[in-house]
Design an enzyme around this catalytic site. Structure first.
Site, PDB file in Angstrom:
ATOM      1  N   ASP A 197      76.696  33.610 -45.489  1.00  0.00           N
ATOM      2  CA  ASP A 197      75.692  32.702 -46.040  1.00  0.00           C
ATOM      3  C   ASP A 197      75.828  31.383 -45.290  1.00  0.00           C
ATOM      4  OD1 ASP A 197      73.645  31.637 -47.506  1.00  0.00           O
ATOM      5  OD2 ASP A 197      74.610  31.852 -49.457  1.00  0.00           O
ATOM      6  N   ASP A 223      74.083  40.928 -52.956  1.00  0.00           N
ATOM      7  CA  ASP A 223      75.480  40.485 -53.036  1.00  0.00           C
ATOM      8  C   ASP A 223      75.637  39.757 -54.346  1.00  0.00           C
ATOM      9  OD1 ASP A 223      74.116  37.881 -51.993  1.00  0.00           O
ATOM     10  OD2 ASP A 223      76.100  37.260 -52.650  1.00  0.00           O
ATOM     11  N   CYS A 270      84.221  57.967 -62.580  1.00  0.00           N
ATOM     12  CA  CYS A 270      84.547  57.194 -61.370  1.00  0.00           C
ATOM     13  C   CYS A 270      85.704  57.846 -60.619  1.00  0.00           C
ATOM     14  CB  CYS A 270      84.919  55.761 -61.755  1.00  0.00           C
ATOM     15  SG  CYS A 270      85.361  54.726 -60.343  1.00  0.00           S
ATOM     16  N   CYS A 305      87.504  56.166 -58.232  1.00  0.00           N
ATOM     17  CA  CYS A 305      88.277  55.132 -57.528  1.00  0.00           C
ATOM     18  C   CYS A 305      89.775  55.344 -57.768  1.00  0.00           C
ATOM     19  CB  CYS A 305      87.843  53.737 -57.961  1.00  0.00           C
ATOM     20  SG  CYS A 305      88.613  53.132 -59.476  1.00  0.00           S
ATOM     21  N   CYS A 330      90.869  54.666 -61.431  1.00  0.00           N
ATOM     22  CA  CYS A 330      90.461  55.691 -62.403  1.00  0.00           C
ATOM     23  C   CYS A 330      91.169  57.024 -62.164  1.00  0.00           C
ATOM     24  CB  CYS A 330      88.943  55.871 -62.364  1.00  0.00           C
ATOM     25  SG  CYS A 330      88.070  54.440 -63.041  1.00  0.00           S
ATOM     26  N   HIS A 336      88.004  48.992 -59.031  1.00  0.00           N
ATOM     27  CA  HIS A 336      87.100  49.783 -59.880  1.00  0.00           C
ATOM     28  C   HIS A 336      85.686  49.200 -59.917  1.00  0.00           C
ATOM     29  CE1 HIS A 336      85.190  52.051 -62.932  1.00  0.00           C
ATOM     30  NE2 HIS A 336      84.817  50.890 -63.461  1.00  0.00           N
TER      31      HIS A 336
HETATM   32  N1  PRF Z   1      70.175  30.424 -50.723  1.00  0.00           N
HETATM   33  C1  PRF Z   1      71.337  30.683 -50.045  1.00  0.00           C
HETATM   34  N2  PRF Z   1      72.341  31.388 -50.596  1.00  0.00           N
HETATM   35  C2  PRF Z   1      72.182  31.843 -51.860  1.00  0.00           C
HETATM   36  C3  PRF Z   1      71.013  31.612 -52.600  1.00  0.00           C
HETATM   37  C4  PRF Z   1      69.938  30.872 -52.019  1.00  0.00           C
HETATM   38  O1  PRF Z   1      68.877  30.624 -52.594  1.00  0.00           O
HETATM   39  C5  PRF Z   1      71.213  32.219 -53.859  1.00  0.00           C
HETATM   40  C6  PRF Z   1      70.261  32.246 -54.999  1.00  0.00           C
HETATM   41  N3  PRF Z   1      70.603  33.173 -55.980  1.00  0.00           N
HETATM   42  C7  PRF Z   1      72.485  32.792 -53.823  1.00  0.00           C
HETATM   43  N4  PRF Z   1      73.060  32.559 -52.617  1.00  0.00           N
HETATM   44  N5  PRF Z   1      71.473  30.220 -48.799  1.00  0.00           N
HETATM   45 ZN    ZN Z   2      87.066  53.464 -61.141  1.00  0.00          ZN
END
Ligand code: PRF
Ligand code: ZN
Length: 383
Positions: free
Chosen positions: A102, A277, A315, A317, A320, A346
């Site tokens: 990110d 994510d 599961c 894993c 488990c 898990h």
């Molecule tokens: N922008 C960026 N990372 C993020 C978000 C976003 O709007 C969000 C919003 N849920 C999570 N992570 N760059």
């Molecule tokens: Zn598990």
């Protein structure tokens, strides 16, 4: 037909092949410089370069295909140049499969003090030592190149929930200009670092459409829906999600950032999203909240004290297969460090099973029934 085979021939980074669709849901493969990722996929979050409490061999056993790292954190500590000297994030943390990073914008807004947004970028103080820094679009691309991220994200402003329309409109225009500057700073090429655009627009459909219209004019390798799961109600999120996902280019991967619960992910897939994510499985694991095929449980409850059964009979894993609920409860109550690892293994397995099952269901044309199964497990979340 099944989901993409276990062994997928390598293709050029950025290649995205859809193997099957079922309604708006799709299943396919996104190729990166560190190998293929089968979609839809859930990406465990490894903010500072480590998925909390689990090592890369655990992640392999869980079946993780790609993990997240974060520009903001790694830039502040240990520093992206230090990481670059160790062969990038893959060389540093020994995870050899794909990594998405990110851009840091979101973390600046949620973690750091005194942030100031200007045309140039965002100025902020470190949450670690109060030192002053500036993230520009060019800077966050340079950091992510130093990390040698497989999928880099543009700098954006995630508008807070409740922002009014004039503010959201100005913000999305800035996000578009920053996105173009990110693309210009790294036009792409042979190194294989993909770059995804992030659409914003708050909770105004016309602004969402405008953001998508502007962002998709720029040549990105994929597109994210940002600014969701920021405090809105489920119906509000679903309204924007189902409206916007189909507007993103069908031939590029679509990423719903920071979402969400198993049912949110199922809804995202139903809307046509390919990547997700969230810290939920790992964060909840550390406070004892565990996802099972029968719903969520808290392992600390007394009722599990002498429960010799597995955490989740469905599961496969390590936790488990090997331990009883009674033992897992004991580890948690005794604050043993192993509890963090086993619970995380898990929960991550559960989330990866959700998307693995979705891929198979889409390939076999039974995604609607698969989705209905999750609505039955999580009735309190159905909107
Ligand atoms: N922008 C960026 N990372 C993020 C978000 C976003 O709007 C969000 C919003 N849920 C999570 N992570 N760059
Ligand atoms: Zn598990």
């Amino acid at each position: 037909p099944a989901e993409a085979p276990a062994s997928i021939p390598a293709e050029a980074p950025g290649t995205f092949r859809i193997h099957a669709t079922d309604g708006a849901a799709r299943t396919g493969v996104l190729h990166t410089a560190h190998g293929p990722v089968r979609t839809p996929i859930f990406m465990p979050v490894g903010t500072v370069g480590s998925v909390k409490a689990v090592a890369p061999d655990d992640l392999d056993a869980i079946g993780a295909e790609i993990i997240l790292g974060n520009t903001y954190h790694l830039y502040l500590r240990p520093g992206d140049e230090l990481v670059a000297r160790r062969g990038g994030l893959h060389g540093f943390n020994a995870w050899k499969k794909p990594i998405l990073t990110d851009s840091g914008g979101f973390q600046v807004f949620s973690l750091s003090a005194l942030r100031k947004i200007t045309e140039q970028g965002v100025e902020f103080r470190s949450h670690l030592d109060g030192s002053k820094h500036l993230f520009t679009p060019e800077k966050v691309v340079s950091i992510q190149r130093n990390l040698n991220s497989d999928i880099m994200m543009v700098l954006d402003e995630c508008v807070s929930y409740g922002a009014d329309k004039p503010y959201t409109e100005k913000s999305l225009a800035l996000t578009t200009r920053w996105a173009q500057r990110c693309r210009d700073a790294y036009p792409g090429g042979t190194a294989g670092n993909l770059l995804f655009g992030i659409t914003q627009g708050g909770f105004f459909k016309d602004l969402r459409e405008r953001s998508i219209g502007e962002l998709t004019q720029i040549d990105f390798d994929g597109f994210a829906l940002g600014g969701l799961s920021v405090g809105e109600s489920k119906p509000e999120m679903m309204d924007i999600l189902y409206h916007c996902a189909p507007l993103l280019p069908a031939d590029k991967p679509r990423y719903l950032m920071g979402v969400g619960t198993p049912l949110d992910i199922i809804n995202g897939i139903a809307a046509g999203v390919d990547m997700f994510d969230c810290v939920l499985p790992t964060r909840n694991a550390r406070n004892g909240t565990l996802y099972t095929s029968l719903g969520k449980i808290n392992i600390k409850r007394k009722e599990f004290a002498e429960d010799d059964g597995p955490l989740d009979p469905a599961c496969n894993c390590y936790a488990c297969r090997t331990f009883s609920r009674a033992y897992l409860r004991h580890l948690y109550v005794a604050k043993e460090l192993l509890a963090f690892r086993l619970n995380s293994v898990h929960n991550l397995t559960y989330f990866l099973d959700v998307v693995r099952g979705a891929r198979a269901a889409i390939a076999e044309g039974r995604f609607a029934a698969y989705k209905a199964g999750f609505e039955a497990i999580y009735p309190e979340e159905v909107v």
